[in-house]
Write an enzyme that holds these catalytic residues in place. Structure first.
Site, PDB file in Angstrom:
ATOM      1  N   GLY A  98       0.788  -1.227   0.101  1.00  0.00           N
ATOM      2  CA  GLY A  98       0.080   0.186  -0.033  1.00  0.00           C
ATOM      3  C   GLY A  98       0.864   1.329  -0.205  1.00  0.00           C
ATOM      4  N   GLY A 146      -0.367  -5.187   1.655  1.00  0.00           N
ATOM      5  CA  GLY A 146      -1.443  -5.128   1.079  1.00  0.00           C
ATOM      6  C   GLY A 146      -1.794  -5.997   0.000  1.00  0.00           C
ATOM      7  N   GLU A 169       6.900  -5.245   8.119  1.00  0.00           N
ATOM      8  CA  GLU A 169       6.219  -3.872   8.647  1.00  0.00           C
ATOM      9  C   GLU A 169       7.141  -3.413   9.931  1.00  0.00           C
ATOM     10  OE1 GLU A 169       2.842  -5.742   6.117  1.00  0.00           O
ATOM     11  OE2 GLU A 169       4.562  -6.444   7.387  1.00  0.00           O
ATOM     12  N   ASP A 177      -0.182  -6.586   9.017  1.00  0.00           N
ATOM     13  CA  ASP A 177      -1.614  -6.417   9.130  1.00  0.00           C
ATOM     14  C   ASP A 177      -2.175  -6.709   8.167  1.00  0.00           C
ATOM     15  OD1 ASP A 177      -0.782  -4.460   7.104  1.00  0.00           O
ATOM     16  OD2 ASP A 177      -2.366  -2.995   7.607  1.00  0.00           O
TER      17      ASP A 177
END
Length: 386
Positions: A98, A146, A169, A177
């Site tokens: 993302g 993402g 991350e 996530d």
């Protein structure tokens, strides 16, 4: 969420030639216009989603999410649509993640983008998981953050020898996530904890061996596979699986290669079975092998807060449903955007590119249980809803 730019940060430990390219592409990604960023087509028996930002490694933005979600729901209800295929344009990436620079800038300016992006991305992740039509993700090329969220929750994930998976991350003040708290602790042994804390990259057939992909196909056969799927007449889930199984069985590349982490799995399971980051680090120090010390060096570069969040996220997520995990991760995302380390990670890795983030707190001992509890607090009326 996707974090392709993190590669520059960890390049010193495991060289990857495309690191700088990924970083540069993400830096430019905010300059693209909205037209044609994702293509949505009915072809044959299928709905086909093509992530169409090849110059930016198909990085995911809010506009793309807002096009994909309603079309996914429409195809799910359409009696003439029997399966959904998602792929990336350009050959280099499925989706490298993302656009976190935009999210960081928006978060610092108190714009709604940080709320809207994570909320709508996670709702889409859940919709992929609950989709009643077979969902086939062709994860050819870079698949991070993402991009993992757009694929791993689907029924079928097809890797090739060009696939590159990671959840890096923690190197940028975030956490793995897009449902990482759900799928990572469900991988074999403690592999998911290892991948989450170190950002270790899996390539090619190893993406299948790890359980991220359900099938492996030689990349030169990928277009033929897609055409064979589109040509099916009113296929059942079993018909689709049969086609994928046939291609998987015929794939030759690295057929006899053992899993890259196979020789280390017993130790990974032992080291990462600890309940705290401090104990994991102690386990690595006590082991003292070159592989252990290499992982220790990587972990010591990560945000201490992110490391502690991630261990708790995976431990709690191991017994939660995906919706419960995504609700937890939305709370974490908003706390990270409201904190220091995420913006500092974006600055160090993407904006100033000095690769020297100044984490606050800078030491694991300074990240208290009270600090951690604040990240996991419910958001009341602002909590994620499905």
């Amino acid at each position: 969420m996707g974090l392709q730019q993190v590669w520059r940060f960890v390049a010193g430990f495991n060289s990857f030639r495309r690191t700088n390219v990924i970083l540069q592409h993400l830096g430019m990604s905010k300059h693209t216009d909205a037209a044609g960023e994702v293509l949505l087509e009915r072809r044959g028996c299928a709905g086909v989603i093509t992530l169409n930002r090849p110059k930016f490694l198909n990085a995911l933005n809010l506009n793309m999410i807002r096009h994909i979600y309603p079309q996914l729901k429409n195809w799910e209800q359409d009696p003439e649509t029997f399966l959904i295929i998602i792929k990336g344009a350009g050959g280099k990436a499925f989706c490298a993640g993302g656009d976190i620079r935009v999210i960081s800038e928006g978060g610092k300016a108190n714009q709604k983008i940080a709320q809207d992006f994570f909320r709508e991305e996670y709702v889409l992740n859940n919709a992929i998981d609950s989709c009643r039509k077979p969902y086939v993700a062709l994860i050819h090329g870079i698949t991070m953050g993402g991009g993992v969220g757009l694929s791993v929750h689907g029924q079928f994930r097809v890797a090739t020898e060009k696939s590159l998976f990671a959840m890096p991350e923690t190197a940028i003040g975030l956490f793995p996530d897009v449902g990482g708290g759900y799928f990572l602790p469900r991988l074999q042994g403690k592999l998911g904890y290892f991948l989450a804390l170190t950002g270790f990259r899996l390539k090619g057939r190893d993406v299948y061996a790890a359980g991220i992909a359900t099938h492996f196909v030689d990349s030169e056969k990928l277009d033929m596979l897609e055409e064979d799927l589109l040509a099916l007449k009113s296929p059942s889930k079993e018909n689709i699986a049969d086609v994928l199984d046939a291609y998987h069985t015929k794939s030759k590349i690295d057929q006899d290669k053992s899993f890259i982490l196979e020789e280390h799995m017993d130790k990974i399971n032992s080291w990462f079975s600890a309940n705290t980051v401090e104990q994991i680090i102690e386990n690595l120090q006590q082991d003292g092998s070159s592989f252990a010390l290499e992982q220790l060096k990587v972990i010591n570069k990560m945000s201490p807060t992110s490391l502690k969040i991630t261990v708790r996220q995976l431990m709690e997520g191991s017994s939660k449903t995906l919706q419960e995990v995504l609700t937890m991760e939305y709370r974490l995302s908003q706390a990270c955007v409201g904190g220091h380390d995420f913006h500092e990670g974006v600055r160090a890795v993407l904006i100033d590119k000095d690769q020297s983030p100044k984490w606050k707190p800078a030491d694991l001992k300074e990240v208290t249980d009270e600090d951690l509890n604040n990240y996991f607090k419910p958001l009341g009326s602002n909590d994620l809803k499905f």
